[in-house]
Design an enzyme around this catalytic site. Structure first.
Site, PDB file in Angstrom:
ATOM      1  N   THR B 192       0.863  -1.180   0.000  1.00  0.00           N
ATOM      2  CA  THR B 192       0.000   0.000   0.000  1.00  0.00           C
ATOM      3  C   THR B 192       0.891   1.218   0.000  1.00  0.00           C
ATOM      4  OG1 THR B 192      -0.029   0.105   2.396  1.00  0.00           O
ATOM      5  CG2 THR B 192      -1.800  -1.130   1.333  1.00  0.00           C
ATOM      6  N   GLU B 338      -6.018  -3.826   0.663  1.00  0.00           N
ATOM      7  CA  GLU B 338      -6.220  -4.850   1.692  1.00  0.00           C
ATOM      8  C   GLU B 338      -7.426  -5.741   1.419  1.00  0.00           C
ATOM      9  OE1 GLU B 338      -5.510  -1.683   2.139  1.00  0.00           O
ATOM     10  OE2 GLU B 338      -4.083  -1.396   3.807  1.00  0.00           O
ATOM     11  N   LYS B 440     -13.644  17.503  12.936  1.00  0.00           N
ATOM     12  CA  LYS B 440     -14.460  17.440  14.146  1.00  0.00           C
ATOM     13  C   LYS B 440     -14.652  18.857  14.666  1.00  0.00           C
ATOM     14  CE  LYS B 440     -13.032  12.760  14.960  1.00  0.00           C
ATOM     15  NZ  LYS B 440     -11.815  11.974  15.169  1.00  0.00           N
ATOM     16  N   TRP B 445     -19.378  16.181  13.146  1.00  0.00           N
ATOM     17  CA  TRP B 445     -18.446  15.845  12.075  1.00  0.00           C
ATOM     18  C   TRP B 445     -18.777  16.621  10.794  1.00  0.00           C
ATOM     19  CZ3 TRP B 445     -17.958   9.708  12.127  1.00  0.00           C
ATOM     20  CH2 TRP B 445     -17.247   9.320  13.274  1.00  0.00           C
TER      21      TRP B 445
END
Lengths: 540, 540
Positions: B192, B338, B440, B445
């Protein structure tokens, strides 16, 4: 010097392939997909996958409360409907084995099968309650009889201690935590209804069933998608209805289950048109009857896009009738109980030549084929050379339940199908004959199937059957049996003329016998063993 | 009393799921399916699967003769072409691990990755020969350098002992018997290219790759069939080109590989039209460039039926451009290195509402999703509640190569994606933000992605990026960066007016910064870490 080193393993999650994963996927990802079914107590039962799996959990609680050890066989004698579907999932996902029994077998066979499988529970459609009442004294292992109904009146006058399915479900909790299972654990059991010897059980695993579900759903097989409405006319008591009870929910499609009405062309036509069925699966007989009904009633099936034809070979007449009369594609498929069942599917486009399109198709991804001669040597894929067909793959059986060995069928990792076939260079399989039906004449092979198909080319022949009989000079020679379409006698001269146009001279049968009916097995297949006995008895 | 009993196993063949089975299936069942590719020495190389796998066997002999132990990592630095495809199969099916290295990474990263993987062999496209010449002194484990070419002149003046791919193949036998492998054996390795920390390797197994191949091919995913011609614009050095090198041969489709020309819209348009491509896969940037090119040249892509858009979220503008300008369906897909990589695909029909159609789609069969809050409690699938997204499935990784533990990413059998998402009642996933990018503000959010998309609704905004910056009262507040379409300044008033129409008042950024370019990672993704550093440096 040989270098010894350990296998380097991948670092991926060890998630077992289990039917619970099909259930979790279906209920979370396609909760509103529908199941439509016909039952004795409801002409059109409808619910969603979400509702279905809530009831599966209730049934799992019912089974759990019976205190059965894991691996216990739970038998079903049931039609294609939503309760049978619930049984499939509740039994297998709880760690038991769903043993579907064919109710059309002879009572003595049912008794043999239930005893051989050691079924502890039987789930029984009301239609088969009288049969089970009669068999019960001989069913040595069954402790629990559950009638698949909400109508207790169907149990009036019975003598066994029947439990009523809907009462049990109503009293059970809809919460159930399914156990974590080994992917190699058994999930289902189906007995082959062969024409020789005692029935033999094929014990499917969760792994084999999930892999088969993936393969069946692919565009190179049934191409199931959420926009499909799939009518399963192939019985759930016969090789898991070609896995449609798993593959349809896994793909988010709608499943239509015709209950006991699988042989009723009028009801099938109504279901197709009212439920807007896009894909339907069944044996040739079902489709021949449906097409005849549609012709008589001058009806169309506009929603229908494709039919899957398996169980017996699809004739050219059947394929062309679907295409020309209804613009419906035919997917000719081939498999066996021992193969879960799917082995090959023909998805050749209509633009391909008709000979290719009438073959049984190409192996689906996961299935490998080979043809061998009598000495075990592999034969070429040339579309001409025919040999004994062997198969392998993760959803092919390696033995039969409670048979310690099956040397004739499973050698060197390949399963002997008992078929004789050709394979062409693109992998299209054509079953030429059953190995035991092929006629060995003067050192050459005559395909009984090809000869039967040639007879079917005659406009007045409804059904045909060819068997080999001993011959002093040629070893074996073919005898042709025919049933006429209108009950009258077919002119033998015109039939011989027709045969001569389609087959080699030396294939022509010396003897043609005209009969009113031919013997069939419990699953509707031509019973050549019975025909041979009948022929031998008459010839004496 | 607890009843102890052994598991009853199914009696199905124990056939391992290996890439050799993909190869055997493809070459026997679809021998004439085609591979078309662009290489440095051929503007349009063409051959069939049968020819491809003959060369795979030659390459397997070449690798075998190097005497490598099984599990050895064989690295590739290569474009999407037929030689890279041969390497995929020859390496994995021989029991080695195909380690695809992204040549666009910084040289220091390539060096780190090759050393960390302990690559013993490198297969290198001529374009990267100079790079490897430079890196070679630091590549501590590589014994063999093979140039993927038939043109020895590209090696003139090099100092390493290069082997020439086509010379090796010509000298090798086309006969090779691949070993029987454990299905859990590693087959491929991809690192990755995260923006934080050292690159981490994901080690795929044969089992995970074959299962992923099945799932990718299903109608609920890419729906690959023999009539498809698939253009893979997603690099084979990046998560196995979304598994197209396996899934396309397994389904009998034609594979078109654009070599080094993945960023060249003119060549992609030519390939699509000349090869009659039906399905193409790539990241949004590729498609934005292609659409712009087609518009400028007034060109159509009549054969193209669907594009798979992944890697980054698909915008409404992109989806509508494909549908309205070219009548092409968009399959919005989501996954991760993944996850092999595919997790979800959106196959909602055009008749569905646009909000649903812009989501990342439903999990493919085999992948399970859940969203949790900061305390680990599972959140409802209501399409509104957003939480940390976790995934599981047989093609999801459970750790990284040569990292003994990864507690942050793999807990209780679930992999933490690092994304924040909602899931609706039908299972449609919507990625709201990266967990580390979400802002935040005052206990609530703010999704940086939603804010970026709102900015993109302004007709003059080409690209946007939102980062959170510390704020004394609100904890964090968003800062919006924009790049204009024509290089001129976007009027801030009109931009604020546009934002106010699409997002809540309290989401409006106090600061808007206009820049000429934004930083990107080696795989073309917006690099917010670099942007944060850049922002912090300017603000000092």
């Amino acid at each position: 010097m040989v270098e010894i080193n350990p296998v380097v393993h991948g670092q991926m999650m060890a998630i077992p392939l289990t039917l619970a994963s099909v259930m979790r996927h279906a209920e979370r990802v396609c909760p509103d997909s529908r199941i439509v079914s016909i039952t004795a107590d409801n002409s059109r039962h409808r619910y969603t996958l979400r509702e279905a799996f809530q009831r599966v959990r209730r049934l799992a609680n019912v089974l759990h409360n019976l205190g059965l050890p894991s691996g216990t066989r739970v038998g079903t004698l049931a039609w294609n409907d939503h309760r049978h579907l619930e049984a499939y999932y509740a039994i297998s996902c709880s760690g038991y084995v769903c043993h579907t029994i064919n109710p059309r077998l002879f009572p003595a066979q049912i008794e043999y099968i239930a005893n051989h499988a050691r079924d502890r529970v039987l789930l029984v459609d009301p239609a088969f309650v009288p049969l089970v009442e009669k068999l019960a004294p001989e069913l040595r292992t069954v402790d629990h009889f559950i009638a698949l109904t909400g109508d207790r009146s169907v149990l009036d006058g019975t003598t066994l201690r029947w439990l009523c399915y809907e009462d049990l479900l109503a009293a059970a909790s809809p919460e159930f935590s399914f156990p974590d299972l080994d992917e190699d654990a058994a999930c289902a059991l189906a007995y082959t209804s062969g024409t020789t010897g005692a029935p033999k059980g094929v014990l499917y695993s969760h792994r084999s069933t999930v892999l088969h579900t993936y393969a069946v759903t692919m565009p190179t097989a049934f191409a199931l998608s959420p926009r499909d409405v799939v009518l399963a006319v192939v019985p759930m008591f016969h090789v898991n209805a070609w896995s449609l009870p798993y593959a349809v929910p896994a793909s988010g499609a709608t499943l239509v289950l015709p209950g006991s009405k699988m042989g009723d062309a009028a009801i099938l036509a109504t279901l197709i048109n009212e439920e807007r069925v896009t894909c339907a699966a069944g044996v040739p007989t079902v489709w021949i009857n449906l097409l005849a009904y549609l012709r008589t009633k001058r009806l169309g099936v506009p929603s229908l896009e494709r039919v899957i034809v398996g169980g017996s070979a699809c004739s050219r007449a059947l394929l062309e009738a679907f295409e020309n009369e209804h613009d419906v594609d035919v997917l000719h498929a081939w498999g066996m109980t021992e193969m879960s069942p799917l082995g090959t599917v023909n998805t050749a486009p209509r633009s391909a030549d008709i000979e290719t399109r009438l073959k049984q198709g190409k192996p689906i991804f996961g299935i490998e084929l080979k043809i061998i001669d009598a000495h075990g040597h592999e034969l070429p894929w040339d579309g001409v050379t025919s040999g004994y067909l062997k198969v392998r793959g993760p959803w092919v059986c390696r033995g039969y339940f409670q048979h310690t060995d099956s040397p004739a069928h499973y050698e060197h990792g390949w399963f002997d199908t008992g078929d004789v076939a050709t394979i062409d260079r693109d992998g299209y399989l054509q079953i030429t004959d059953r190995a035991k039906d092929i006629i060995k004449s003067g050192g050459e092979w005559i395909s009984s199937i090809d000869l039967e198909n040639a007879a079917l080319m005659h406009p007045l022949v409804q059904e045909s059957a060819v068997i080999g009989v001993p011959h002093p000079k040629w070893d074996e020679r073919p005898v042709l049996y025919v049933v006429s379409k209108d009950g009258t006698r077919v002119d033998e001269g015109s039939l011989r003329h027709c045969l001569a146009r389609h087959i080699a001279d030396w294939w022509l049968p010396e003897t043609i016998v005209q009969v009113d009916t031919l013997p069939h097995t419990a699953t509707g297949k031509l019973d050549k063993r019975a025909l041979r006995e009948q022929h031998a008895a008459v010839m004496k």
